[in-house]
Write a protein that holds these residues in place. Structure first.
Motif, PDB file in Angstrom:
ATOM      1  N   LYS A 177      49.434  41.512 -15.373  1.00  0.00           N
ATOM      2  CA  LYS A 177      49.106  40.644 -14.253  1.00  0.00           C
ATOM      3  C   LYS A 177      47.970  41.306 -13.487  1.00  0.00           C
ATOM      4  O   LYS A 177      48.154  42.348 -12.869  1.00  0.00           O
ATOM      5  CB  LYS A 177      50.326  40.433 -13.362  1.00  0.00           C
ATOM      6  CG  LYS A 177      50.114  39.338 -12.354  1.00  0.00           C
ATOM      7  CD  LYS A 177      51.430  38.769 -11.898  1.00  0.00           C
ATOM      8  CE  LYS A 177      51.187  37.529 -11.090  1.00  0.00           C
ATOM      9  NZ  LYS A 177      52.299  36.668 -11.031  1.00  0.00           N
ATOM     10  N   LYS A 178      46.786  40.732 -13.558  1.00  0.00           N
ATOM     11  CA  LYS A 178      45.609  41.320 -12.931  1.00  0.00           C
ATOM     12  C   LYS A 178      45.495  40.890 -11.472  1.00  0.00           C
ATOM     13  O   LYS A 178      46.058  39.899 -11.054  1.00  0.00           O
ATOM     14  CB  LYS A 178      44.345  40.893 -13.685  1.00  0.00           C
ATOM     15  CG  LYS A 178      44.291  41.435 -15.100  1.00  0.00           C
ATOM     16  CD  LYS A 178      42.982  41.099 -15.749  1.00  0.00           C
ATOM     17  CE  LYS A 178      42.903  41.693 -17.128  1.00  0.00           C
ATOM     18  NZ  LYS A 178      41.603  41.452 -17.749  1.00  0.00           N
ATOM     19  N   VAL A 179      44.708  41.656 -10.726  1.00  0.00           N
ATOM     20  CA  VAL A 179      44.426  41.310  -9.336  1.00  0.00           C
ATOM     21  C   VAL A 179      43.723  39.954  -9.317  1.00  0.00           C
ATOM     22  O   VAL A 179      42.858  39.680 -10.148  1.00  0.00           O
ATOM     23  CB  VAL A 179      43.541  42.394  -8.689  1.00  0.00           C
ATOM     24  CG1 VAL A 179      43.097  41.980  -7.302  1.00  0.00           C
ATOM     25  CG2 VAL A 179      44.293  43.710  -8.634  1.00  0.00           C
ATOM     26  N   THR A 180      44.106  39.103  -8.381  1.00  0.00           N
ATOM     27  CA  THR A 180      43.581  37.737  -8.345  1.00  0.00           C
ATOM     28  C   THR A 180      42.400  37.621  -7.393  1.00  0.00           C
ATOM     29  O   THR A 180      42.152  38.490  -6.570  1.00  0.00           O
ATOM     30  CB  THR A 180      44.680  36.766  -7.883  1.00  0.00           C
ATOM     31  OG1 THR A 180      45.119  37.188  -6.596  1.00  0.00           O
ATOM     32  CG2 THR A 180      45.842  36.784  -8.850  1.00  0.00           C
ATOM     33  N   ASN A 181      41.691  36.484  -7.503  1.00  0.00           N
ATOM     34  CA  ASN A 181      40.580  36.244  -6.587  1.00  0.00           C
ATOM     35  C   ASN A 181      41.054  35.438  -5.378  1.00  0.00           C
ATOM     36  O   ASN A 181      42.220  35.065  -5.281  1.00  0.00           O
ATOM     37  CB  ASN A 181      39.431  35.526  -7.318  1.00  0.00           C
ATOM     38  CG  ASN A 181      39.812  34.123  -7.780  1.00  0.00           C
ATOM     39  OD1 ASN A 181      40.760  33.518  -7.285  1.00  0.00           O
ATOM     40  ND2 ASN A 181      39.072  33.598  -8.737  1.00  0.00           N
ATOM     41  N   GLY A 182      40.149  35.167  -4.447  1.00  0.00           N
ATOM     42  CA  GLY A 182      40.503  34.480  -3.208  1.00  0.00           C
ATOM     43  C   GLY A 182      41.079  33.087  -3.416  1.00  0.00           C
ATOM     44  O   GLY A 182      42.005  32.698  -2.705  1.00  0.00           O
ATOM     45  N   ASN A 183      40.538  32.330  -4.360  1.00  0.00           N
ATOM     46  CA  ASN A 183      41.044  30.972  -4.574  1.00  0.00           C
ATOM     47  C   ASN A 183      42.450  30.980  -5.141  1.00  0.00           C
ATOM     48  O   ASN A 183      43.151  29.981  -5.077  1.00  0.00           O
ATOM     49  CB  ASN A 183      40.120  30.183  -5.501  1.00  0.00           C
ATOM     50  CG  ASN A 183      38.922  29.638  -4.758  1.00  0.00           C
ATOM     51  OD1 ASN A 183      38.751  29.867  -3.564  1.00  0.00           O
ATOM     52  ND2 ASN A 183      38.070  28.938  -5.471  1.00  0.00           N
ATOM     53  N   HIS A 184      42.883  32.087  -5.692  1.00  0.00           N
ATOM     54  CA  HIS A 184      44.259  32.224  -6.161  1.00  0.00           C
ATOM     55  C   HIS A 184      45.149  32.729  -5.033  1.00  0.00           C
ATOM     56  O   HIS A 184      46.288  32.296  -4.880  1.00  0.00           O
ATOM     57  CB  HIS A 184      44.302  33.172  -7.357  1.00  0.00           C
ATOM     58  CG  HIS A 184      45.641  33.250  -8.007  1.00  0.00           C
ATOM     59  ND1 HIS A 184      46.650  34.063  -7.552  1.00  0.00           N
ATOM     60  CD2 HIS A 184      46.147  32.605  -9.088  1.00  0.00           C
ATOM     61  CE1 HIS A 184      47.708  33.928  -8.324  1.00  0.00           C
ATOM     62  NE2 HIS A 184      47.432  33.046  -9.264  1.00  0.00           N
ATOM     63  N   GLY A 185      44.644  33.637  -4.220  1.00  0.00           N
ATOM     64  CA  GLY A 185      45.434  34.236  -3.146  1.00  0.00           C
ATOM     65  C   GLY A 185      45.580  33.374  -1.910  1.00  0.00           C
ATOM     66  O   GLY A 185      46.607  33.440  -1.217  1.00  0.00           O
ATOM     67  N   GLU A 186      44.580  32.561  -1.604  1.00  0.00           N
ATOM     68  CA  GLU A 186      44.629  31.742  -0.384  1.00  0.00           C
ATOM     69  C   GLU A 186      45.792  30.747  -0.358  1.00  0.00           C
ATOM     70  O   GLU A 186      46.428  30.584   0.680  1.00  0.00           O
ATOM     71  CB  GLU A 186      43.302  31.018  -0.157  1.00  0.00           C
ATOM     72  CG  GLU A 186      42.193  31.927   0.332  1.00  0.00           C
ATOM     73  CD  GLU A 186      42.478  32.559   1.693  1.00  0.00           C
ATOM     74  OE1 GLU A 186      43.091  31.901   2.557  1.00  0.00           O
ATOM     75  OE2 GLU A 186      42.088  33.720   1.883  1.00  0.00           O
ATOM     76  N   PRO A 187      46.110  30.066  -1.474  1.00  0.00           N
ATOM     77  CA  PRO A 187      47.283  29.179  -1.433  1.00  0.00           C
ATOM     78  C   PRO A 187      48.574  29.922  -1.089  1.00  0.00           C
ATOM     79  O   PRO A 187      49.436  29.400  -0.380  1.00  0.00           O
ATOM     80  CB  PRO A 187      47.343  28.582  -2.845  1.00  0.00           C
ATOM     81  CG  PRO A 187      45.955  28.660  -3.345  1.00  0.00           C
ATOM     82  CD  PRO A 187      45.383  29.913  -2.743  1.00  0.00           C
TER      83      PRO A 187
END
Length: 198
Positions: A43-53
């Motif tokens: 499980k890799k570190v996610t980007n903003g569009n994944h983290g914002e929700p």
């Protein structure tokens, strides 16, 4: 994003998996391991569009239910009913303080809801729409919420069946309103989630 390795784990014990995951975390903080359906996943570190929700959901849950907390730190769960698995949901809803002193892999008994947010990778369908709903249901997690950015929908899975899967799956297009059933008991207006669907 999770990348699943197609390796059979019939010979790998959970203890060995946990030691490997601990070693990998000490060497590289950009990935975390999962062990679902006999497969090892990164499980890799996610980007903003994944983290914002996930952060949006934190505020919604805290506003509606101050007695609960939505953990988005990558807390691991023992989903042992399903092939001695270990999962890292994008978010986990519990009563405040539930994870205190539980360590890296917590018992799922006090988890009210597991949340996943789709990533734009080849394994999203199998991981988020097939393997994880089955694993979370078999572990007895009452609600599984999938924010499906690929299909612009939100899916609410409830009534876990210990034999596999959830008996009820309710789908709403992003922008609509959805009620998360008890024991969560929160209504969400999903209009803002449309911002992070692309």
């Amino acid at each position: 994003m999770t990348v699943m390795a197609e390796r059979t784990s019939s010979r790998m014990s959970v203890d060995l998996f946990e030691r490997m995951a601990e070693f990998a975390a000490s060497e590289d903080e950009t990935v975390r391991f999962e062990f679902i359906d006999g497969r090892i996943g990164l499980k890799k570190v996610t980007n903003g569009n994944h983290g914002e929700p996930a952060m949006w959901l934190v505020f919604q849950c805290k506003h509606a239910r101050p007695d609960l907390t939505l953990n988005t730190t990558g807390q691991g769960l023992k989903v042992e009913a399903y092939r001695k698995g270990r999962a890292r949901p994008d978010a986990v809803l519990t009563r405040v303080g539930y994870f205190t002193d539980q360590g890296e892999w917590a018992d799922p008994d006090g988890v009210l809801m597991a949340v996943e947010i789709t990533s734009y990778d080849a394994d999203t369908h199998r991981r988020d729409r097939v393997d994880k709903p089955r694993a979370y249901a078999e572990a007895g997690i009452p609600v599984y919420l999938l924010i499906d950015r690929d299909h612009h929908t939100i899916l609410v899975h409830s009534e876990p069946d210990p034999e596999g899967g959830y008996a009820d799956v309710h789908t709403v297009r992003l922008g609509g309103k959805v009620t998360l059933p008890m024991p969560v008991g929160i209504e969400l207006d999903t209009a803002e989630l449309k911002r992070w669907a692309d």
